[in-house]
Design a protein around this motif. Sequence first.
Motif, PDB file in Angstrom:
ATOM      1  N   GLY A   4     -36.857 -89.532  -1.302  1.00  0.00           N
ATOM      2  CA  GLY A   4     -36.703 -89.265  -2.732  1.00  0.00           C
ATOM      3  C   GLY A   4     -36.719 -90.546  -3.567  1.00  0.00           C
ATOM      4  O   GLY A   4     -37.252 -91.582  -3.162  1.00  0.00           O
ATOM      5  N   THR A  44     -42.440 -96.662   3.161  1.00  0.00           N
ATOM      6  CA  THR A  44     -42.932 -95.616   2.259  1.00  0.00           C
ATOM      7  C   THR A  44     -41.808 -94.648   1.917  1.00  0.00           C
ATOM      8  O   THR A  44     -40.762 -94.619   2.565  1.00  0.00           O
ATOM      9  CB  THR A  44     -44.077 -94.850   2.923  1.00  0.00           C
ATOM     10  OG1 THR A  44     -43.608 -94.344   4.194  1.00  0.00           O
ATOM     11  CG2 THR A  44     -45.277 -95.764   3.146  1.00  0.00           C
ATOM     12  N   GLN A  45     -42.029 -93.850   0.873  1.00  0.00           N
ATOM     13  CA  GLN A  45     -41.013 -92.871   0.489  1.00  0.00           C
ATOM     14  C   GLN A  45     -40.848 -91.800   1.563  1.00  0.00           C
ATOM     15  O   GLN A  45     -39.748 -91.331   1.809  1.00  0.00           O
ATOM     16  CB  GLN A  45     -41.383 -92.232  -0.853  1.00  0.00           C
ATOM     17  CG  GLN A  45     -40.359 -91.188  -1.323  1.00  0.00           C
ATOM     18  CD  GLN A  45     -40.722 -90.575  -2.669  1.00  0.00           C
ATOM     19  OE1 GLN A  45     -41.449 -91.186  -3.448  1.00  0.00           O
ATOM     20  NE2 GLN A  45     -40.237 -89.381  -2.928  1.00  0.00           N
ATOM     21  N   GLN A  46     -41.977 -91.412   2.226  1.00  0.00           N
ATOM     22  CA  GLN A  46     -41.949 -90.370   3.248  1.00  0.00           C
ATOM     23  C   GLN A  46     -42.476 -90.912   4.579  1.00  0.00           C
ATOM     24  O   GLN A  46     -43.363 -91.777   4.584  1.00  0.00           O
ATOM     25  CB  GLN A  46     -42.829 -89.182   2.832  1.00  0.00           C
ATOM     26  CG  GLN A  46     -42.341 -88.438   1.600  1.00  0.00           C
ATOM     27  CD  GLN A  46     -43.300 -87.340   1.193  1.00  0.00           C
ATOM     28  OE1 GLN A  46     -44.527 -87.511   1.277  1.00  0.00           O
ATOM     29  NE2 GLN A  46     -42.760 -86.210   0.778  1.00  0.00           N
ATOM     30  N   ASP A  58     -38.224 -87.337   3.702  1.00  0.00           N
ATOM     31  CA  ASP A  58     -38.491 -87.795   2.324  1.00  0.00           C
ATOM     32  C   ASP A  58     -37.216 -88.426   1.762  1.00  0.00           C
ATOM     33  O   ASP A  58     -36.170 -87.770   1.656  1.00  0.00           O
ATOM     34  CB  ASP A  58     -38.914 -86.611   1.456  1.00  0.00           C
ATOM     35  CG  ASP A  58     -39.430 -87.049   0.085  1.00  0.00           C
ATOM     36  OD1 ASP A  58     -39.129 -88.197  -0.325  1.00  0.00           O
ATOM     37  OD2 ASP A  58     -40.111 -86.239  -0.585  1.00  0.00           O
ATOM     38  N   ASN A  98     -38.305 -91.613  -6.556  1.00  0.00           N
ATOM     39  CA  ASN A  98     -39.621 -92.191  -6.863  1.00  0.00           C
ATOM     40  C   ASN A  98     -39.465 -93.533  -7.574  1.00  0.00           C
ATOM     41  O   ASN A  98     -38.669 -93.675  -8.501  1.00  0.00           O
ATOM     42  CB  ASN A  98     -40.427 -91.244  -7.757  1.00  0.00           C
ATOM     43  CG  ASN A  98     -40.846 -89.989  -7.023  1.00  0.00           C
ATOM     44  OD1 ASN A  98     -40.956 -89.993  -5.798  1.00  0.00           O
ATOM     45  ND2 ASN A  98     -41.073 -88.902  -7.767  1.00  0.00           N
ATOM     46  N   MET A 102     -41.452 -84.053   8.294  1.00  0.00           N
ATOM     47  CA  MET A 102     -41.668 -85.047   7.233  1.00  0.00           C
ATOM     48  C   MET A 102     -40.325 -85.380   6.589  1.00  0.00           C
ATOM     49  O   MET A 102     -39.665 -84.518   6.009  1.00  0.00           O
ATOM     50  CB  MET A 102     -42.629 -84.497   6.175  1.00  0.00           C
ATOM     51  CG  MET A 102     -42.961 -85.517   5.094  1.00  0.00           C
ATOM     52  SD  MET A 102     -43.887 -86.926   5.724  1.00  0.00           S
ATOM     53  CE  MET A 102     -45.502 -86.169   5.983  1.00  0.00           C
ATOM     54  N   TYR A 105     -38.089 -98.896  -0.192  1.00  0.00           N
ATOM     55  CA  TYR A 105     -37.585 -98.171   0.962  1.00  0.00           C
ATOM     56  C   TYR A 105     -37.682 -99.053   2.198  1.00  0.00           C
ATOM     57  O   TYR A 105     -38.628 -99.842   2.352  1.00  0.00           O
ATOM     58  CB  TYR A 105     -38.410 -96.893   1.193  1.00  0.00           C
ATOM     59  CG  TYR A 105     -38.575 -96.057  -0.059  1.00  0.00           C
ATOM     60  CD1 TYR A 105     -37.626 -95.103  -0.403  1.00  0.00           C
ATOM     61  CD2 TYR A 105     -39.660 -96.248  -0.912  1.00  0.00           C
ATOM     62  CE1 TYR A 105     -37.770 -94.342  -1.550  1.00  0.00           C
ATOM     63  CE2 TYR A 105     -39.801 -95.503  -2.066  1.00  0.00           C
ATOM     64  CZ  TYR A 105     -38.849 -94.552  -2.383  1.00  0.00           C
ATOM     65  OH  TYR A 105     -38.989 -93.816  -3.522  1.00  0.00           O
TER      66      TYR A 105
END
Length: 343
Positions: free
Chosen positions: A269, A283-285, A267, A271, A265, A275
């Motif tokens: 970061g 998405t963030q991840q 990420d 928030n 996964m 992205y």
Amino acid sequence: ATTQQININTAGTYWVRVTNGFGCSSSDTLQLTVNPLPIVNLGPDTAICQGESLMLNAGNSGATYLWSTGATTQQININTAGTYWVRVTNGYGCSASDTLQLTVNPLPIVNLGPDTAICQGESLMLNAGNSGATYLWSTGATTQTLAVNATGTYWVRVTNGFGCSASDTLQLTVNPSPIVNLGPDTAICQGESLMLNAGNPGANYLWNIGATTQQININTAGTYWGKVTNSYGCSAADTMQLTVNPLPTVNLGPDTAICQGESLMLDAGNNGATYLWNTGATTQQIPTDTAGIYWVKVTSPYGCSASDPLQLTVNPLPIVNLGPDTAICQGESLMLNAGNSGA
């Protein structure tokens, strides 16, 4: 009259009869003519203003004249304060005089100063001086002072308490000021820079950071102003506020290896940011189980972006084959081999 002498001043015929002690008489007659005097009137005592003159006329054309100045003409022109008289003798030899007192009043001294140039947006205060006088300006104003800010010729006429007037004129030139526009307050991202341009090529420049060039390159948050002075000596300035927004901190971690069948996964970061992954994900991840290079671009709410890459290696699993399930006889043995030497 019966006296030896009589005094007469009326035109007419006069005679006298004289009788002596012997009783003897004799007479004589005289015709008296009374000739008129010339009428001389120089007018009332008079005041003139400095620079003017007054014509005095003794009248009585054809007479003879003697002025206090020594002149012998019927008229004289005077411009100096003093007492003036004239004696006029007509054709009968009869004389008359008149006197006039001349006062020469001073003119007001009016000096608006030399022709002047100002810069657009400024004004010039003109002062006619001579407090208590009356004033008339070319603009129609009647005050002692006048503020002007337009190119043109300005004059004032000043009349003092004696009624004497004087004028002065001034030419005013209004030179253009430079137009300076550094643009609106601006934000940049950390690591970027902004070029400020004061315009007005050929002018003189002074920035609050000490630079004297037309352009400066800035990358530090703060207030910046530039002052421009053109060839007329007219100046203008503008100010701009620069904000430097931080970059997002993006760290996908070190390059990584996983085993076939596993997943990782990733990420990004930050928030609340936006992205973009090289896979197209936003998405963030993101999960991944395929070998390759992965990167993400993160854009903060300020519009500032940063990226980070990661190299993913997917290692193969060992191949293990102990063979099919087998049967042996009692007393026998079976050798099992896991292969994969060095594992």
